[in-house]
Design an enzyme around this catalytic site. Structure first.
Site, PDB file in Angstrom:
ATOM      1  N   TYR A  33       0.838  -1.205   0.000  1.00 52.91           N
ATOM      2  CA  TYR A  33       0.000   0.000   0.000  1.00 52.91           C
ATOM      3  C   TYR A  33       0.872   1.254   0.000  1.00 52.91           C
ATOM      4  CZ  TYR A  33      -3.134   3.615   1.719  1.00 52.91           C
ATOM      5  OH  TYR A  33      -3.838   4.779   1.862  1.00 52.91           O
ATOM      6  N   HIS A 141     -11.193   6.524  -2.456  1.00 57.01           N
ATOM      7  CA  HIS A 141     -10.913   7.904  -2.052  1.00 57.01           C
ATOM      8  C   HIS A 141      -9.412   8.202  -2.029  1.00 57.01           C
ATOM      9  CE1 HIS A 141     -14.921   6.912  -0.544  1.00 57.01           C
ATOM     10  NE2 HIS A 141     -15.201   8.150  -0.869  1.00 57.01           N
ATOM     11  N   ASP A 142      -8.608   7.201  -1.645  1.00 55.98           N
ATOM     12  CA  ASP A 142      -7.159   7.383  -1.602  1.00 55.98           C
ATOM     13  C   ASP A 142      -6.553   7.500  -2.999  1.00 55.98           C
ATOM     14  OD1 ASP A 142      -7.225   7.295   1.131  1.00 55.98           O
ATOM     15  OD2 ASP A 142      -6.424   5.264   1.314  1.00 55.98           O
ATOM     16  N   VAL A 143      -7.295   7.090  -4.011  1.00 57.84           N
ATOM     17  CA  VAL A 143      -6.834   7.223  -5.390  1.00 57.84           C
ATOM     18  C   VAL A 143      -7.424   8.478  -6.035  1.00 57.84           C
ATOM     19  CG1 VAL A 143      -6.903   6.175  -7.686  1.00 57.84           C
ATOM     20  CG2 VAL A 143      -6.448   4.750  -5.689  1.00 57.84           C
TER      21      VAL A 143
END
Length: 172
Positions: A33, A141-143
């Site tokens: 990650y 959301h992290d992308v």
């Protein structure tokens, strides 16, 4: 995403590194990650609770065109890295601010994590499962958030080049 576009990116991490750096399974302190979200970046460890670290940031800022931060509202003020301070060092600095829930919501002071955002936004429920909501294995959301922020930063740099006016980009 800015590193993927050819920018030199230096990430400021707290002592011990960000929580995503290790997943408990990797003895070297790197998780897939972390690697996926930080490829191409350089990093520096600074404890911004100390004046010496804040001074180091002020020495670094003149070298950069863009500063990105994703703290909860008020944190950069407490850490002495607020907009006025940074623009006092470099007045044409493009700033990108991306607190998890924005600045004026009842959740603004809470930390935001992708699984929580998926649950609150209904994405897990829409993904569906036989019984329980299902977490998307791609951290949506992290992308999406850094992609939007990168587009905003590039657009603000273009605006600055054409007009000479620096901007602050807001996303959440």
């Amino acid at each position: 995403f800015l590193a993927d576009l050819g920018a030199e990116v230096i990430k400021v991490e707290e002592p011990g590194g960000e929580p995503g750096r290790a997943n408990g399974l990797q003895p070297d302190g790197f998780s897939a990650y972390f690697e996926a979200h930080n490829r191409g970046k350089k990093s520096i460890t600074l404890d911004l609770h100390y004046e010496e670290a804040r001074e180091a940031v002020r020495r670094l800022v003149p070298q950069f065109d863009v500063v990105v931060e994703n703290f909860r509202p008020g944190v950069v003020d407490r850490l002495g890295c607020d907009e006025a301070t940074l623009r006092g060092v470099r007045d044409d600095l493009v700033l990108v601010k991306s607190p998890g829930y924005g600045f004026s919501t009842e959740m603004a002071s809470h930390p935001a994590f992708d699984p929580l955002l998926q649950a609150l936004g209904g994405v897990m429920d829409a993904q569906g499962g036989d019984v329980d909501p299902v977490f998307l294995t791609v951290p949506l959301h992290d992308v999406a958030t850094p992609l939007i922020a990168a587009f905003g930063a590039v657009t603000a740099l273009y605006h600055r080049q054409r007009t000479g006016i620096a901007q602050t980009v807001w996303t959440s």
